[in-house]
Design a protein around this motif. Structure first.
Motif, PDB file in Angstrom:
ATOM      1  N   UNK A   1       0.837  -1.193   0.000  1.00  0.00           N
ATOM      2  CA  UNK A   1       0.000   0.000   0.000  1.00  0.00           C
ATOM      3  C   UNK A   1       0.875   1.247   0.000  1.00  0.00           C
ATOM      4  N   UNK A   2       0.533   2.261  -0.806  1.00  0.00           N
ATOM      5  CA  UNK A   2       1.321   3.499  -0.793  1.00  0.00           C
ATOM      6  C   UNK A   2       1.143   4.263   0.516  1.00  0.00           C
ATOM      7  N   UNK A   3       2.219   4.924   0.957  1.00  0.00           N
ATOM      8  CA  UNK A   3       2.155   5.710   2.194  1.00  0.00           C
ATOM      9  C   UNK A   3       1.292   6.940   2.016  1.00  0.00           C
ATOM     10  N   UNK A   4       1.446   7.611   0.887  1.00  0.00           N
ATOM     11  CA  UNK A   4       0.706   8.831   0.615  1.00  0.00           C
ATOM     12  C   UNK A   4      -0.057   8.674  -0.695  1.00  0.00           C
ATOM     13  N   UNK A   5      -1.225   9.292  -0.763  1.00  0.00           N
ATOM     14  CA  UNK A   5      -2.057   9.219  -1.950  1.00  0.00           C
ATOM     15  C   UNK A   5      -2.168  10.600  -2.575  1.00  0.00           C
ATOM     16  N   UNK A   6      -1.935  10.668  -3.875  1.00  0.00           N
ATOM     17  CA  UNK A   6      -2.059  11.911  -4.625  1.00  0.00           C
ATOM     18  C   UNK A   6      -3.108  11.735  -5.719  1.00  0.00           C
ATOM     19  N   UNK A   7      -3.383  12.804  -6.447  1.00  0.00           N
ATOM     20  CA  UNK A   7      -4.397  12.746  -7.494  1.00  0.00           C
ATOM     21  C   UNK A   7      -4.075  11.670  -8.523  1.00  0.00           C
TER      22      UNK A   7
ATOM     23  N   UNK B   1      -6.354   4.691 -10.606  1.00  0.00           N
ATOM     24  CA  UNK B   1      -7.259   3.655 -10.100  1.00  0.00           C
ATOM     25  C   UNK B   1      -8.636   3.794 -10.728  1.00  0.00           C
ATOM     26  N   UNK B   2      -9.133   5.014 -10.825  1.00  0.00           N
ATOM     27  CA  UNK B   2     -10.445   5.266 -11.437  1.00  0.00           C
ATOM     28  C   UNK B   2     -10.459   4.840 -12.900  1.00  0.00           C
ATOM     29  N   UNK B   3      -9.367   5.105 -13.608  1.00  0.00           N
ATOM     30  CA  UNK B   3      -9.323   4.845 -15.048  1.00  0.00           C
ATOM     31  C   UNK B   3      -9.153   3.363 -15.378  1.00  0.00           C
ATOM     32  N   UNK B   4      -8.555   2.570 -14.458  1.00  0.00           N
ATOM     33  CA  UNK B   4      -8.207   1.196 -14.795  1.00  0.00           C
ATOM     34  C   UNK B   4      -8.906   0.129 -13.949  1.00  0.00           C
TER      35      UNK B   4
ATOM     36  N   UNK C   1     -12.927  15.369   0.283  1.00  0.00           N
ATOM     37  CA  UNK C   1     -12.403  14.029   0.539  1.00  0.00           C
ATOM     38  C   UNK C   1     -12.597  13.180  -0.716  1.00  0.00           C
ATOM     39  N   UNK C   2     -11.524  12.689  -1.338  1.00  0.00           N
ATOM     40  CA  UNK C   2     -11.667  11.838  -2.523  1.00  0.00           C
ATOM     41  C   UNK C   2     -12.509  10.602  -2.220  1.00  0.00           C
ATOM     42  N   UNK C   3     -13.366  10.231  -3.134  1.00  0.00           N
ATOM     43  CA  UNK C   3     -14.255   9.088  -2.914  1.00  0.00           C
ATOM     44  C   UNK C   3     -13.474   7.788  -2.732  1.00  0.00           C
ATOM     45  N   UNK C   4     -12.299   7.686  -3.341  1.00  0.00           N
ATOM     46  CA  UNK C   4     -11.535   6.436  -3.305  1.00  0.00           C
ATOM     47  C   UNK C   4     -10.538   6.374  -2.162  1.00  0.00           C
ATOM     48  N   UNK C   5     -10.455   7.408  -1.345  1.00  0.00           N
ATOM     49  CA  UNK C   5      -9.397   7.466  -0.340  1.00  0.00           C
ATOM     50  C   UNK C   5      -9.539   6.381   0.722  1.00  0.00           C
ATOM     51  N   UNK C   6     -10.702   6.300   1.375  1.00  0.00           N
ATOM     52  CA  UNK C   6     -10.861   5.361   2.488  1.00  0.00           C
ATOM     53  C   UNK C   6     -10.742   3.910   2.035  1.00  0.00           C
ATOM     54  N   UNK C   7     -11.191   3.606   0.817  1.00  0.00           N
ATOM     55  CA  UNK C   7     -11.163   2.227   0.338  1.00  0.00           C
ATOM     56  C   UNK C   7     -10.035   1.915  -0.606  1.00  0.00           C
ATOM     57  N   UNK C   8      -9.013   2.794  -0.672  1.00  0.00           N
ATOM     58  CA  UNK C   8      -7.956   2.607  -1.666  1.00  0.00           C
ATOM     59  C   UNK C   8      -7.197   1.301  -1.439  1.00  0.00           C
TER      60      UNK C   8
ATOM     61  N   UNK D   1      -6.092  -4.489  -3.073  1.00  0.00           N
ATOM     62  CA  UNK D   1      -6.275  -5.915  -2.827  1.00  0.00           C
ATOM     63  C   UNK D   1      -7.080  -6.559  -3.947  1.00  0.00           C
ATOM     64  N   UNK D   2      -8.137  -5.871  -4.379  1.00  0.00           N
ATOM     65  CA  UNK D   2      -8.952  -6.393  -5.485  1.00  0.00           C
ATOM     66  C   UNK D   2      -8.102  -6.579  -6.736  1.00  0.00           C
ATOM     67  N   UNK D   3      -7.243  -5.603  -7.030  1.00  0.00           N
ATOM     68  CA  UNK D   3      -6.381  -5.714  -8.204  1.00  0.00           C
ATOM     69  C   UNK D   3      -5.429  -6.900  -8.086  1.00  0.00           C
ATOM     70  N   UNK D   4      -4.839  -7.061  -6.893  1.00  0.00           N
ATOM     71  CA  UNK D   4      -3.880  -8.149  -6.708  1.00  0.00           C
ATOM     72  C   UNK D   4      -4.564  -9.515  -6.789  1.00  0.00           C
ATOM     73  N   UNK D   5      -5.724  -9.631  -6.150  1.00  0.00           N
ATOM     74  CA  UNK D   5      -6.445 -10.904  -6.178  1.00  0.00           C
ATOM     75  C   UNK D   5      -6.907 -11.234  -7.590  1.00  0.00           C
ATOM     76  N   UNK D   6      -7.452 -10.247  -8.270  1.00  0.00           N
ATOM     77  CA  UNK D   6      -7.936 -10.472  -9.628  1.00  0.00           C
ATOM     78  C   UNK D   6      -6.788 -10.775 -10.577  1.00  0.00           C
ATOM     79  N   UNK D   7      -5.701  -9.987 -10.461  1.00  0.00           N
ATOM     80  CA  UNK D   7      -4.557 -10.211 -11.345  1.00  0.00           C
ATOM     81  C   UNK D   7      -3.882 -11.539 -11.085  1.00  0.00           C
ATOM     82  N   UNK D   8      -3.698 -11.900  -9.806  1.00  0.00           N
ATOM     83  CA  UNK D   8      -3.074 -13.182  -9.485  1.00  0.00           C
ATOM     84  C   UNK D   8      -3.951 -14.342  -9.954  1.00  0.00           C
TER      85      UNK D   8
END
Length: 461
Positions: A32-38, A44-47, A208-215, A220-227
């Motif tokens: 998980x990234x320490x800091x989140x930027x735009x 994440x939104x685009x992909x 507050x960005x909509x994706x912040x709390x659940x980022x 995890x979803x990406x890793x599980x789906x990709x794996x």
């Protein structure tokens, strides 16, 4: 750096990579990234389809129907006529396609901390100058956070504008195609900017960005789906182990490389073989043994991450992913979801629209009036089928009381209104409406007006 990271540093010092006191680097271990930027949010939104749904579902439902602007106070007697101010504003809304622009800015704001509407006026002024008094609004353009950045601030604490931007820098590029050739910028005055920042209850521009709390759950979803996808591919393609005794000189000659490059060439050959279903593997006297393994079922872990993300955006999982489930559960979820969106309309979108219109009044672009409000239809209203069902039940109750000596509890007009029809003044004893009587409240009539030449609130959008 985002505003939240600045606040966190000022309150707690240097941020750590975990809330687990025993494992201070847990987030780093989990990826998980320490800091989140735009850029994190936008990528994440685009992909990621779940992330996109988390941003868009609220906006799509909020703008499922358009609002209309009413002169007066909420609670006033309903009217069926348009006031001159409402007629003029309806033309502005129609000409500017204002609700479409607001909707576009709404979802852009949920991607980041805020979004903006860039307002163009017919005042022949440079963008960094205040808008000329009374200038006509001629354009509205929605912008991402990355396209509009504050460069100066009001620093007088005695003024209401304290802490708000006194100048912006407009980045003239689209985040989906940020080519250097189009990356030009210029200064722009706050008169020409309207900010949408959901969650900015402190009246700042930082929401507050909509994706912040659940980022983290989205990762995890990406890793599980990709794996899972990669594991399925490898299981279907098969994994191989090579064995046998082959002289290095023979391998080098076979592969056409020097002896010290044999290992690298073998890796390239194996990678090429693994990259396609129809590739051949040149063995050169070696033996290939198939390695079998089982691909784990990721559903349980995927669902945990999905449910956590759905909770972070206050959206039921069925609504988030468009899933059809049992009727009773679906109706309950839908009812709660509609109440959530009605709350969003009342607490964020409606007040933001009111602020936008008052901004245009201050600039003289639309006439000033003291009282008006933003009205919406009620998403929690019964459907046409539910209304007919209610009217049927009322009729059956009346019928069951026939012959009992008790008066029917429901009048004909009450049943008509329960079914979604207007009251008929010839029913219920023939009592009609006199000239001085108020007509029955009818939100549809109130919205559409009586002038054939005037647009309805929906048409004006």
């Amino acid at each position: 750096m985002g505003a939240w990271n600045n606040i966190r540093r000022s309150l707690f010092g240097q941020p750590t990579m975990s809330n687990d006191a025993k494992r201070a680097t847990a987030w780093q271990d989990y990826g998980y990234p320490e800091q989140l930027e735009f850029d994190n949010y936008f990528t994440m939104f685009a992909r990621n389809g779940i992330a996109r749904a988390g941003v868009m579902r609220h906006v799509e439902k909020t703008w499922e129907t358009n609002p209309w602007i009413v002169e007066g106070e909420e609670g006033d007697k309903p009217r069926t006529d348009w006031t001159p101010w409402e007629k003029q504003l309806a033309r502005v809304i129609r000409d500017m396609r204002l609700w479409s622009r607001f909707s576009a800015a709404d979802w852009r704001g949920r991607v980041g901390q805020y979004s903006a509407l860039y307002l163009t006026f017919a005042d022949n002024q440079d963008p960094d100058q205040p808008v000329a008094r009374g200038a006509k609004l001629i354009g509205v353009k929605p912008l991402y956070e990355a396209q509009i950045k504050p460069t100066a601030w009001h620093d007088n604490p005695k003024l209401p504008s304290f802490g708000m931007p006194s100048m912006y820098q407009f980045q003239q590029f689209n985040p989906e195609d940020a080519s250097p050739a189009s990356n030009t910028s210029f200064e722009i005055h706050p008169d020409r900017i309207h900010i949408l920042a959901e969650g900015a209850e402190d009246d700042s521009i930082y929401g507050v960005p909509a994706l912040q709390a659940g980022f983290n759950s989205l990762l995890d979803i990406e890793k599980i789906r990709g794996a899972g996808g990669e594991g399925f591919w490898k299981a279907a393609r098969g994994a191989w182990a090579l064995s046998g005794e082959v002289q290095p000189q023979q391998l080098a000659a076979m592969l056409g490389v020097e002896q010290d490059k044999v290992a690298e060439a073998l890796n390239d050959t194996a990678a090429d073989f693994a990259s396609g279903m129809d590739k051949l593997l040149m063995l050169g006297g070696m033996k290939a043994d198939s390695l079998s393994f089982n691909v784990p079922r990721p559903r349980e872990f995927y669902d945990v991450a999905l449910e956590d993300f759905a909770s972070s955006v206050s959206c039921p999982v069925p609504e988030l992913i468009g899933q059809q489930i049992a009727q009773r559960s679906s109706e309950e979820n839908s009812r709660n979801w509609q109440q959530t969106i009605m709350s969003r309309r009342r607490q964020f979108v409606g007040p933001n629209i009111e602020g936008f219109l008052r901004h245009l009044m201050r600039l003289g672009s639309i006439p000033y009036i003291e009282r008006f409000y933003v009205a919406w239809d009620d998403l929690t209203d019964s459907t046409a089928s539910e209304k007919l069902d209610n009217a049927k039940k009322m009729s059956e109750i009346n019928k069951n009381l026939t012959g009992t000596g008790l008066l029917p509890p429901f009048t004909e007009n009450e049943m008509r209104e329960a079914a979604g029809s207007e009251a008929d003044p010839t029913l219920d004893g023939g009592m009609g409406f006199g000239e001085d009587d108020d007509p029955p409240a009818n939100s549809a009539a109130q919205r559409s007006g009586t002038d054939a030449d005037e647009p309805t609130a929906t048409e004006s959008a």
